[in-house]
Design a protein around this motif. Structure first.
Motif, PDB file in Angstrom:
ATOM      1  N   THR A   7      34.091  45.294  31.714  1.00  0.00           N
ATOM      2  CA  THR A   7      33.902  44.250  32.708  1.00  0.00           C
ATOM      3  C   THR A   7      35.197  43.465  32.871  1.00  0.00           C
ATOM      4  N   LYS A  20      35.915  37.630  35.089  1.00  0.00           N
ATOM      5  CA  LYS A  20      35.345  37.097  36.326  1.00  0.00           C
ATOM      6  C   LYS A  20      36.160  35.903  36.787  1.00  0.00           C
ATOM      7  N   LYS A  21      36.463  35.903  38.073  1.00  0.00           N
ATOM      8  CA  LYS A  21      37.207  34.793  38.649  1.00  0.00           C
ATOM      9  C   LYS A  21      36.236  33.690  39.043  1.00  0.00           C
ATOM     10  N   SER A  28      37.214  34.001  43.374  1.00  0.00           N
ATOM     11  CA  SER A  28      36.365  35.017  43.990  1.00  0.00           C
ATOM     12  C   SER A  28      35.664  34.427  45.211  1.00  0.00           C
TER      13      SER A  28
END
Length: 129
Positions: free
Chosen positions: A39, A42-43, A92
């Motif tokens: 994975t 995450k932004k 994101s």
């Protein structure tokens, strides 16, 4: 052999189900898939782009309901969205920033049309009175 997700028949060596598209093999059995299946970091959400979208949308509603009073909100939404879009590599969901820019630009265009029409109407009344 049958797919455990959709129940359709599949081949013994199939990696993906041809019917539902789900992955059939376990990621641990293939070392190359371990690299791809990690994975990514995450932004965080592009809050400036989202704020610009919200401000532009609310200002466009004010523009249609109350007239030119939404002008400053459209500019603020456009600026927030532009700053959010400029920082898109760190965040994101940058679509909100693009939508905020589009809504702000369309709202400013309508505001300009309203101002031009009102000035034309005003000067027309002066000249023909």
């Amino acid at each position: 052999m049958y797919c455990k997700y959709c129940g359709q028949p599949i081949g013994e060596t199939d990696v993906f189900c041809m019917h539902c598209g789900m992955q059939l093999t376990n990621a641990e059995s293939d070392p190359q898939k371990n690299i791809a299946s990690e994975t990514p970091n995450k932004k965080p959400l592009n809050t400036l782009g989202l704020a610009g979208f919200i401000v532009s949308t609310i200002s466009l509603i004010f523009l249609t309901v109350f007239g030119v009073t939404g002008f400053l909100g459209l500019i603020a939404g456009l600026v927030l969205s532009a700053v959010g879009l400029a920082r898109r590599d760190k965040y994101s969901q940058n679509g909100f920033a693009i939508a905020g820019i589009v809504i702000g630009a369309v709202g400013l265009f309508f505001c300009l049309l309203i101002l031009l029409f009102c000035s034309w109407l005003f000067w027309g009344l002066i000249w023909f009175s």
